[in-house]
Design an enzyme around this catalytic site. Sequence first.
Site, mmCIF file in Angstrom:
data_model
loop_
_atom_site.group_PDB
_atom_site.id
_atom_site.type_symbol
_atom_site.label_atom_id
_atom_site.label_comp_id
_atom_site.label_asym_id
_atom_site.label_seq_id
_atom_site.Cartn_x
_atom_site.Cartn_y
_atom_site.Cartn_z
ATOM 1 N N THR A 1 0.821 -1.218 0.000
ATOM 2 C CA THR A 1 0.000 0.000 0.000
ATOM 3 C C THR A 1 0.848 1.259 0.000
ATOM 4 O O THR A 1 0.460 2.291 -0.554
ATOM 5 C CB THR A 1 -0.913 0.010 1.241
ATOM 6 O OG1 THR A 1 -1.744 -1.115 1.160
ATOM 7 C CG2 THR A 1 -1.769 1.245 1.312
ATOM 8 N N TYR B 1 -7.708 0.543 -4.218
ATOM 9 C CA TYR B 1 -6.448 0.959 -4.824
ATOM 10 C C TYR B 1 -5.714 -0.275 -5.317
ATOM 11 O O TYR B 1 -6.060 -1.402 -4.965
ATOM 12 C CB TYR B 1 -5.574 1.698 -3.797
ATOM 13 C CG TYR B 1 -5.101 0.788 -2.699
ATOM 14 C CD1 TYR B 1 -5.927 0.500 -1.614
ATOM 15 C CD2 TYR B 1 -3.859 0.166 -2.781
ATOM 16 C CE1 TYR B 1 -5.519 -0.375 -0.637
ATOM 17 C CE2 TYR B 1 -3.448 -0.716 -1.794
ATOM 18 C CZ TYR B 1 -4.277 -0.981 -0.728
ATOM 19 O OH TYR B 1 -3.877 -1.863 0.230
ATOM 20 N N THR C 1 1.639 -4.387 4.191
ATOM 21 C CA THR C 1 1.510 -4.670 5.624
ATOM 22 C C THR C 1 1.012 -6.088 5.931
ATOM 23 O O THR C 1 1.195 -6.571 7.042
ATOM 24 C CB THR C 1 0.578 -3.641 6.301
ATOM 25 O OG1 THR C 1 -0.686 -3.678 5.640
ATOM 26 C CG2 THR C 1 1.157 -2.252 6.251
ATOM 27 N N ASP C 2 0.391 -6.738 4.928
ATOM 28 C CA ASP C 2 -0.216 -8.059 5.209
ATOM 29 C C ASP C 2 0.807 -9.062 5.728
ATOM 30 O O ASP C 2 0.522 -9.822 6.658
ATOM 31 C CB ASP C 2 -0.877 -8.633 3.942
ATOM 32 C CG ASP C 2 -2.132 -7.880 3.553
ATOM 33 O OD1 ASP C 2 -2.497 -6.923 4.250
ATOM 34 O OD2 ASP C 2 -2.752 -8.259 2.532
ATOM 35 N N LYS D 1 0.532 -7.943 12.653
ATOM 36 C CA LYS D 1 -0.562 -7.079 12.208
ATOM 37 C C LYS D 1 -1.798 -7.422 13.032
ATOM 38 O O LYS D 1 -2.204 -8.581 13.082
ATOM 39 C CB LYS D 1 -0.824 -7.276 10.709
ATOM 40 C CG LYS D 1 -1.796 -6.260 10.133
ATOM 41 C CD LYS D 1 -1.861 -6.303 8.614
ATOM 42 C CE LYS D 1 -2.756 -5.193 8.098
ATOM 43 N NZ LYS D 1 -2.872 -5.181 6.620
ATOM 44 N N GLU E 1 -1.632 -29.846 27.987
ATOM 45 C CA GLU E 1 -2.724 -30.815 27.818
ATOM 46 C C GLU E 1 -2.362 -31.891 26.809
ATOM 47 O O GLU E 1 -3.061 -32.889 26.669
ATOM 48 C CB GLU E 1 -3.991 -30.080 27.378
ATOM 49 C CG GLU E 1 -4.618 -29.273 28.491
ATOM 50 C CD GLU E 1 -5.913 -28.624 28.054
ATOM 51 O OE1 GLU E 1 -6.925 -29.319 27.942
ATOM 52 O OE2 GLU E 1 -5.894 -27.397 27.808
HETATM 53 N N1 GLU Z 1 -2.617 -6.342 0.739
HETATM 54 C C1 GLU Z 1 -1.704 -5.279 0.599
HETATM 55 C C2 GLU Z 1 -0.283 -5.623 1.012
HETATM 56 O O1 GLU Z 1 -0.035 -6.221 2.022
HETATM 57 C C3 GLU Z 1 -2.221 -4.103 1.274
HETATM 58 C C4 GLU Z 1 -1.899 -4.013 2.686
HETATM 59 C C5 GLU Z 1 -0.972 -2.864 2.952
HETATM 60 O O2 GLU Z 1 0.106 -2.733 2.382
HETATM 61 O O3 GLU Z 1 -1.367 -2.106 3.797
HETATM 62 O O4 GLU Z 1 0.606 -5.290 0.298
#
Ligand code: GLU
Length: 349
Positions: A33, A46, A112-113, A185, A306
């Site tokens: 992103t 986007y 971010t994923d 995340k 367990e």
């Molecule tokens: N799915 C995208 C990625 O991980 C968007 C998430 C992001 O970058 O915030 O590249």
Amino acid sequence: MTKILEKITVLTLLGTSLLLAKPNIVILATGGTIAGSGESATKSAYSAGAVTVDKLLAAVPSINEMATIKGEQVSSIGSQEMSNAVWLKLAKRANTLLSSDDVDGIVVTHGTDTMESTAYFLDLTVKSKKPIVFVGAMRSGTSMSADGPMNLFNAVSVVTNKETAGKGVVVVMNDEIHSAREVTKVNTSSVNAFASPNAGKIGTVYYGAVNYYMQTLRKHTIDSEFDITKIDSLPRVDIVYGHADDTDLFVNAAVKAGAKGIIHSGMGNGNPFPLTMDALAKASKAGVVVARSSRVGSGRTTLHNEVDDEKYGFIATDSLNAQKARILLMLGLTKTQDKKALQDMYFKY
Ligand code: GLU
């Protein structure tokens, strides 16, 4: 006398230029992103990774005051497309760059994923004390109140800060600095999407002002035993997610597909449903390394709670979440099949 004055002038000039020398930082861009572009400033849609590294850097010109910056495009993907192949390529490139006297640190721009996973992979495979900083964004550059430019400015502030060296790979998001091992995340859409549930952030960065409060005690970078310089692929390790009324289907499918390891993301303290448990026991008996992890999101998965780990030959992933436990097991399996040695790695890294 004139000669002495000449010498003093030369030395002063040299000293000044040394004082003014900016660190050389390479930005390795992978997509996400932070490099995203959309049609509208007020809609969430986007395309990730659409903006090149040069454009990304041009959007934050003030970073050039802190460092001499070079950009390299490693990939242009949404990080849900991240693969072992890109991890190996990125780690090898980081190793090569950081072994050069001309490079003082690296910033990786990333979606971010899967940022937490790539950061942990580099934490275990890059042999350098020099700073490595991951950064991303939750809003694309074309969005209203985009967070990417400030995050990138802060990331360059962190990578050029003397205290960052030797701390292992860190992630900079939303004014916070996190250790690669701990960060995850925790929110699908908020700009405050990252946390380190077991340890907390290790520092803050506010408009470029860096403050550290703690650091990880787990092994990383130069103290890591994993060497990927001659490795082109990693052993297959699958993750199976545990739930009520679970099945043996996915464990059996992983074994059939040739998995060398299975991370079971279990309920509570890493508990499987009975039918799944039987399949895991069979897999373990057949030589697949079974590591119990937890889907809870914080806390340790402990041995002999367990589940009779000794009886079934299972190991436990300590406080690593399933996605990071998979990375450690893939790397561990490049060195050994010995379960005790693999278990020890979960206590060291
Ligand atoms: N799915 C995208 C990625 O991980 C968007 C998430 C992001 O970058 O915030 O590249």
